[in-house]
Design a protein around this motif. Sequence first.
Motif, mmCIF file in Angstrom:
data_model
loop_
_atom_site.group_PDB
_atom_site.id
_atom_site.type_symbol
_atom_site.label_atom_id
_atom_site.label_comp_id
_atom_site.label_asym_id
_atom_site.label_seq_id
_atom_site.Cartn_x
_atom_site.Cartn_y
_atom_site.Cartn_z
ATOM 1 N N LYS A 8 0.764 -1.083 0.061
ATOM 2 C CA LYS A 8 0.141 0.011 -0.049
ATOM 3 C C LYS A 8 0.873 1.384 0.028
ATOM 4 O O LYS A 8 1.916 1.321 0.461
ATOM 5 N N LEU A 9 0.319 2.310 -0.493
ATOM 6 C CA LEU A 9 1.242 3.541 -0.521
ATOM 7 C C LEU A 9 0.997 3.885 0.958
ATOM 8 O O LEU A 9 0.074 3.882 1.809
ATOM 9 N N PRO A 10 1.726 4.716 1.445
ATOM 10 C CA PRO A 10 1.951 5.212 2.704
ATOM 11 C C PRO A 10 0.578 6.324 2.754
ATOM 12 O O PRO A 10 0.174 7.067 1.647
ATOM 13 N N TYR A 34 8.245 13.477 4.440
ATOM 14 C CA TYR A 34 9.704 13.338 3.781
ATOM 15 C C TYR A 34 10.139 11.840 3.652
ATOM 16 O O TYR A 34 10.791 11.483 2.590
ATOM 17 N N GLU A 35 9.914 11.099 4.564
ATOM 18 C CA GLU A 35 10.258 9.471 4.461
ATOM 19 C C GLU A 35 9.360 8.975 3.094
ATOM 20 O O GLU A 35 10.054 8.169 2.540
ATOM 21 N N ALA A 36 8.263 9.407 2.913
ATOM 22 C CA ALA A 36 7.524 8.777 2.030
ATOM 23 C C ALA A 36 8.093 9.175 0.624
ATOM 24 O O ALA A 36 7.779 8.289 -0.331
ATOM 25 N N VAL A 37 8.318 10.482 0.568
ATOM 26 C CA VAL A 37 8.774 10.829 -0.842
ATOM 27 C C VAL A 37 10.259 10.288 -0.939
ATOM 28 O O VAL A 37 10.502 10.325 -2.245
ATOM 29 N N VAL A 38 10.980 10.209 -0.201
ATOM 30 C CA VAL A 38 12.451 9.473 -0.485
ATOM 31 C C VAL A 38 12.206 8.054 -0.650
ATOM 32 O O VAL A 38 12.850 7.546 -1.591
ATOM 33 N N CYS A 42 5.797 9.015 -3.328
ATOM 34 C CA CYS A 42 4.291 9.546 -3.610
ATOM 35 C C CYS A 42 3.619 8.885 -2.106
ATOM 36 O O CYS A 42 4.506 8.112 -1.402
ATOM 37 N N PHE A 43 2.623 9.318 -1.758
ATOM 38 C CA PHE A 43 1.763 8.918 -0.799
ATOM 39 C C PHE A 43 0.427 9.410 -0.771
ATOM 40 O O PHE A 43 0.128 10.340 -1.689
ATOM 41 N N GLU A 44 -0.458 8.758 0.022
ATOM 42 C CA GLU A 44 -2.059 9.123 -0.100
ATOM 43 C C GLU A 44 -2.075 10.256 0.909
ATOM 44 O O GLU A 44 -1.904 9.823 2.361
ATOM 45 N N ALA A 45 -2.472 11.477 0.553
ATOM 46 C CA ALA A 45 -2.780 12.298 1.620
ATOM 47 C C ALA A 45 -4.170 12.500 2.010
ATOM 48 O O ALA A 45 -5.239 12.803 0.971
ATOM 49 N N ILE A 46 -4.589 12.407 3.417
ATOM 50 C CA ILE A 46 -5.837 12.701 3.722
ATOM 51 C C ILE A 46 -6.054 14.203 4.184
ATOM 52 O O ILE A 46 -5.290 14.770 4.758
ATOM 53 N N TYR A 47 -6.806 14.666 3.308
ATOM 54 C CA TYR A 47 -6.967 16.489 3.490
ATOM 55 C C TYR A 47 -8.402 16.659 3.373
ATOM 56 O O TYR A 47 -9.102 16.347 2.549
ATOM 57 N N ASP A 48 -8.959 17.426 4.399
ATOM 58 C CA ASP A 48 -10.334 17.459 4.222
ATOM 59 C C ASP A 48 -10.879 19.157 4.046
ATOM 60 O O ASP A 48 -11.996 19.350 4.019
ATOM 61 N N LYS A 49 -9.916 19.797 3.531
ATOM 62 C CA LYS A 49 -10.330 21.187 3.446
ATOM 63 C C LYS A 49 -10.763 21.471 2.119
ATOM 64 O O LYS A 49 -11.335 22.677 1.824
ATOM 65 N N VAL A 50 -10.623 20.538 1.229
ATOM 66 C CA VAL A 50 -11.659 20.752 -0.267
ATOM 67 C C VAL A 50 -13.042 20.209 0.091
ATOM 68 O O VAL A 50 -13.455 19.176 0.286
ATOM 69 N N THR A 208 7.365 0.629 -7.081
ATOM 70 C CA THR A 208 8.350 0.677 -5.953
ATOM 71 C C THR A 208 9.809 0.891 -6.596
ATOM 72 O O THR A 208 10.002 0.630 -7.784
ATOM 73 N N LYS A 209 10.446 0.936 -5.482
ATOM 74 C CA LYS A 209 11.843 1.116 -6.098
ATOM 75 C C LYS A 209 12.699 -0.256 -6.706
ATOM 76 O O LYS A 209 13.510 -0.540 -7.237
ATOM 77 N N ASP A 210 11.948 -1.167 -6.011
ATOM 78 C CA ASP A 210 12.288 -2.778 -6.155
ATOM 79 C C ASP A 210 11.650 -3.253 -7.529
ATOM 80 O O ASP A 210 11.318 -4.496 -7.497
ATOM 81 N N GLY A 211 10.628 -2.371 -7.935
ATOM 82 C CA GLY A 211 10.113 -3.107 -9.286
ATOM 83 C C GLY A 211 8.594 -3.555 -8.909
ATOM 84 O O GLY A 211 8.099 -4.227 -9.901
ATOM 85 N N LYS A 212 8.085 -3.548 -7.725
ATOM 86 C CA LYS A 212 6.942 -3.858 -7.571
ATOM 87 C C LYS A 212 5.831 -2.933 -7.831
ATOM 88 O O LYS A 212 6.049 -1.636 -7.279
ATOM 89 N N TRP A 213 4.553 -3.509 -8.121
ATOM 90 C CA TRP A 213 3.534 -2.455 -8.485
ATOM 91 C C TRP A 213 2.588 -2.623 -7.154
ATOM 92 O O TRP A 213 2.033 -3.431 -6.565
ATOM 93 N N ILE A 214 2.274 -1.225 -6.705
ATOM 94 C CA ILE A 214 1.230 -0.945 -5.750
ATOM 95 C C ILE A 214 -0.113 -0.549 -6.330
ATOM 96 O O ILE A 214 -0.183 0.652 -7.001
ATOM 97 N N SER A 215 -1.222 -1.173 -6.101
ATOM 98 C CA SER A 215 -2.372 -0.753 -6.508
ATOM 99 C C SER A 215 -2.937 0.098 -5.808
ATOM 100 O O SER A 215 -3.159 -0.005 -4.337
#
Length: 314
Positions: A8-10, A34-38, A42-50, A208-215
């Motif tokens: 899963k994405l972070p 920062y850990e996620a983008v390194v 990418c990551f999934e952002a939970i954001y409720d302002k929209v 991922t960096k090791d070539g695996k696909w995250i859905s």
Amino acid sequence: MGSETPLKLPVIDVTNLSVEVNGPKWEAVKSQVYEAVVEYGCFEAIYDKVPADLLKAMFAAIKELFDLPLQTKQLNVSEKPYHGYFGQHPMVPLFERMTIEDANVYEKVDSMTNTWWPKGNPSFSKTIQAYSEQLSELDQIIRRMILESMGVEKYLEEHMNTSNYVLRVVKYECPQNNDTEVGLSEHTDRNIMTILYQNEVEGLEVMTKDGKWISYKPSPNSFVVMIGDSLHAWSNGRVYPPFHRVMMSGNKARYSVGLFYTPKGGNLVKAPEELVDEEHPLLFKPFDFVEFFNYLYSEKCQGDQSPLHTFCGV
């Protein structure tokens, strides 16, 4: 033996944060971002302002746009490669896309709107501009966190002044049979950063960096934040631009909207001197994003698996 747990994405909760306010939550979330983008790019952002009604209106506007006659949609033109209408292509037959530059500026949006609806469509213009403006705050929060994490937050204002927001709306038709088909082949984004929102139809996959696909399984109040090649170069390789693709199945169309934070032409993408040292030698020569983009769509680039390195690698 049991099956492996799906990757899963972070997932990072960025609600109740403002770009002007620091504090314990800011520091905790900044570390996660920062850990996620390194590690993932990418990551999934939970954001409720929209607001939910704006998100609903956004998808209604996208559907209204794609329901226009083909000849009307083709009025979305640009001198820049990949910035006008794109569709009906045999390599990606399920994929259709339109672009609005400076999408957070009402006058620019309304000017583009009037090419599709000569009598005007103020509701469409207001929805596009409001959505882009709301999302621009999330973009600023994330970019400030990334720059602070690298110790170069003094360049944030420069980032803002030398880039603009490009909105791309996309429709993926469902396949004509029961097979899974490529909606969009694997690629990295070329800009600085992308914030993606989509309807409930799955399809986005991130490598991922090791070539695996995250859905990615979309949810109503979350966005995908994705690093592009330009920020990878600007950060001197510290953050990672992931390959991603769209694989379509089922019997429903997938609609998505991406807000792309993109360098303006004439401004060099150049790693700050603070990010270059013996441990981190310079990876990329300074480059103009428009020239890089022109290279991407030139014959020289056909088949190039690492265009950023070819174009400006040291």
